[in-house]
Scaffold this active site. Structure first.
Site, PDB file in Angstrom:
ATOM      1  N   ASP A 224      -5.391  -4.778  -0.095  1.00 50.05           N
ATOM      2  CA  ASP A 224      -5.641  -3.427  -0.589  1.00 50.05           C
ATOM      3  C   ASP A 224      -7.105  -3.090  -0.266  1.00 50.05           C
ATOM      4  O   ASP A 224      -7.419  -2.765   0.876  1.00 50.05           O
ATOM      5  CB  ASP A 224      -5.320  -3.463  -2.095  1.00 50.05           C
ATOM      6  CG  ASP A 224      -5.287  -2.115  -2.755  1.00 50.05           C
ATOM      7  OD1 ASP A 224      -4.898  -1.136  -2.111  1.00 50.05           O
ATOM      8  OD2 ASP A 224      -5.633  -2.018  -3.952  1.00 50.05           O
TER       9      ASP A 224
ATOM     10  N   GLY B 201       1.461 -13.266  -6.352  1.00 51.10           N
ATOM     11  CA  GLY B 201       2.198 -12.333  -5.494  1.00 51.10           C
ATOM     12  C   GLY B 201       2.702 -12.892  -4.181  1.00 51.10           C
ATOM     13  O   GLY B 201       3.664 -12.401  -3.609  1.00 51.10           O
TER      14      GLY B 201
END
Ligand code: IMP
Ligand code: MG
Length: 185
Positions: free
Chosen positions: A106, A46
């Site tokens: 997250d 990512g």
């Protein structure tokens, strides 16, 4: 795979805003590390678009390396608290100034595990640069030295973030319409 346009609820951060913020982060990092050299570590997969764009705005001489981790336990979109290294660095980080580059933080478990592991290799400094921060979901305490954007607790894709491995190439960050999205079987 569905066309992304059919599962895009909204564009959360458009290309212009992303690039503007990345330029600012690059300038801030360049000032902070002025006179030093730096090792950027991209967490695959990512972090790729972000690190590439960010590095163009970092004016101090720097190297790049890559590592991959997978969190195990829990479901696909939940972090279990432990990350296993699936691809290690090529570079010896001992004594180096290291900046970890991540797409999103997250729960924080992934980056917390990576930091803990890299600390044992005794870098001179170790900092975190995250494009996106989903603060509401945080479970592990992690330092974020450079933060692109704080975002709400929504599942996002594009600009490195995947929708079941697709659409990392999009130049913006979009919110997934979970009512419309059907994961590939
Ligand atoms: P953490 O360990 O919970 O902080 O997990 C962070 C990783 O989960 C990120 O590096 C992403 O790969 C993935 N992730 C978390 N939220 C999203 C999202 O909204 N879209 C896509 N990937 C996400
Ligand atoms: Mg990631």
């Amino acid at each position: 795979m569905q066309d992304y346009k059919d599962v895009l609820a909204e564009i959360l951060i458009d290309e212009k805003s992303l690039q503007k913020r990345i330029r600012e982060l690059g300038a801030e990092i360049s000032a902070d590390y002025s006179g030093d050299t730096l090792l950027l570590i991209c967490i695959l997969r990512g972090g790729v678009p972000f690190m590439v764009d960010l590095s163009r705005h970092i004016t101090v001489p720097h190297m790049m390396d890559f590592m991959a981790v997978s969190s195990y336990g829990a479901g696909k979109r939940e972090s279990s608290g432990f990350a296993r290294v699936t691809l290690d660095l090529q570079t010896d980080i001992r004594g180096k100034d290291v900046l970890l580059v991540e797409d999103i933080i997250d729960s924080g478990h992934t980056i917390a595990s990576v930091l803990q592991m890299l600390e044992t290799r005794q870098p001179n400094s170790l900092k975190v640069c995250a494009l996106l921060d989903k603060e509401e979901r945080r479970e592990a305490v992690v330092p974020i030295h450079y933060r692109g954007f704080s975002i709400p607790n929504k599942f996002v894709f594009g600009y490195g973030l995947d929708l079941d491995e697709y659409y990392r190439n999009l130049p913006f960050v979009g919110v997934v319409d979970l009512e419309k999205y059907q994961p590939p079987s």
